[in-house]
Design an enzyme around this catalytic site. Structure first.
Site, PDB file in Angstrom:
ATOM      1  N   SER A 181      39.151  -0.101 -27.230  1.00 35.46           N
ATOM      2  CA  SER A 181      39.079   0.136 -28.661  1.00 35.46           C
ATOM      3  C   SER A 181      37.941  -0.694 -29.242  1.00 35.46           C
ATOM      4  O   SER A 181      37.591  -1.754 -28.713  1.00 35.46           O
ATOM      5  CB  SER A 181      40.407  -0.252 -29.326  1.00 35.46           C
ATOM      6  OG  SER A 181      40.398   0.080 -30.699  1.00 35.46           O
ATOM      7  N   ASP A 182      37.360  -0.186 -30.319  1.00 36.63           N
ATOM      8  CA  ASP A 182      36.331  -0.945 -31.026  1.00 36.63           C
ATOM      9  C   ASP A 182      36.478  -0.689 -32.515  1.00 36.63           C
ATOM     10  O   ASP A 182      36.808   0.423 -32.938  1.00 36.63           O
ATOM     11  CB  ASP A 182      34.930  -0.542 -30.555  1.00 36.63           C
ATOM     12  CG  ASP A 182      33.867  -1.489 -31.094  1.00 36.63           C
ATOM     13  OD1 ASP A 182      33.829  -2.649 -30.636  1.00 36.63           O
ATOM     14  OD2 ASP A 182      33.097  -1.090 -31.987  1.00 36.63           O
ATOM     15  N   THR A 183      36.236  -1.724 -33.296  1.00 35.36           N
ATOM     16  CA  THR A 183      36.380  -1.642 -34.747  1.00 35.36           C
ATOM     17  C   THR A 183      35.077  -2.044 -35.419  1.00 35.36           C
ATOM     18  O   THR A 183      34.443  -3.022 -35.011  1.00 35.36           O
ATOM     19  CB  THR A 183      37.512  -2.572 -35.237  1.00 35.36           C
ATOM     20  OG1 THR A 183      38.743  -2.171 -34.627  1.00 35.36           O
ATOM     21  CG2 THR A 183      37.669  -2.515 -36.750  1.00 35.36           C
ATOM     22  N   LYS A 204      32.286   0.838 -23.557  1.00 33.62           N
ATOM     23  CA  LYS A 204      33.229  -0.198 -23.121  1.00 33.62           C
ATOM     24  C   LYS A 204      34.204   0.359 -22.083  1.00 33.62           C
ATOM     25  O   LYS A 204      34.542  -0.318 -21.103  1.00 33.62           O
ATOM     26  CB  LYS A 204      34.002  -0.760 -24.322  1.00 33.62           C
ATOM     27  CG  LYS A 204      33.191  -1.668 -25.224  1.00 33.62           C
ATOM     28  CD  LYS A 204      34.058  -2.244 -26.341  1.00 33.62           C
ATOM     29  CE  LYS A 204      33.309  -3.270 -27.166  1.00 33.62           C
ATOM     30  NZ  LYS A 204      34.153  -3.848 -28.238  1.00 33.62           N
TER      31      LYS A 204
END
Length: 204
Positions: A84-86, A63
């Protein structure tokens, strides 16, 4: 050092969390149509047998790569870029965003009555420097009836959220215990994020 950063995320929660830190930011979002359309869904596809930690760190890096290229392509002013990624993990099983209501119900049925992990990776690019951090929290769901799950899914809240729930919303009523970063579970761990920003000289 600019007085703002780019946030390459469509999540309103991440934007709100940056506001909570007092960080001025502008959104750097992908085009969804036209010649510059970007396939965000393809980036979020897990590889066969991929561990949850490796997955969330890899996706966050991809990303950020896309966001760096996007800024350059659009000729925008230089500034730090934050991604950010969750993801939610029960054992080695990765729970991303549900495809539809039925998928959300299946996810919640599997998470109910168990402790799971919420992993949020953060990556920051400033010039040639890239810094990363990982927040891992543990969340316990109470046992849920099919009726409770269906009623929650009917609110629409689970759609678009990893693990099919939002801790800052109605799902809080299902969570007797958690350990780790509340903001990380929401999608942007503020401690780790502020540490990365300070490391590149951005005042928080």
């Amino acid at each position: 050092m600019p007085d703002f950063i780019y946030l390459a995320s469509q999540s309103p929660r991440r934007s709100q969390l940056l506001e909570q830190l007092g960080v001025r930011h502008e959104l750097l979002l992908p085009n969804v149509d036209g010649d510059e359309a970007e396939d965000a869904e393809a980036i979020e596809s897990a590889l066969a047998g991929e561990a949850p930690t490796a997955y969330v760190e890899r996706v966050t890096g991809l990303k950020l790569d896309a966001a760096v290229a996007r800024r350059a392509r659009r000729g925008l002013p230089t500034a730090p870029i934050l991604c950010s990624d969750t993801t939610v993990a029960l054992g080695r099983t990765i729970y991303g965003k549900p495809d539809d209501a039925a998928h959300a119900e299946r996810m919640l049925g599997e998470l109910a009555g168990h402790e799971h992990r919420v992993l949020t990776a953060v990556a920051l690019q400033w010039g040639s420097k890239r810094l990363t951090a990982l927040s891992v929290s543990r969340v316990t769901f109470s046992k849920l009836t099919l009726e409770q799950i269906a009623a929650y899914v009917a609110t629409g809240e689970p759609l678009g959220k990893a693990g099919a729930y939002g801790i800052q919303g109605r799902a809080a009523a299902f969570i007797p215990q958690l350990s780790g970063s509340y903001s990380g579970i929401m999608g942007l761990p503020l401690y780790e994020t502020s540490q990365l920003l300070r490391a590149v000289g951005f005042g928080v």
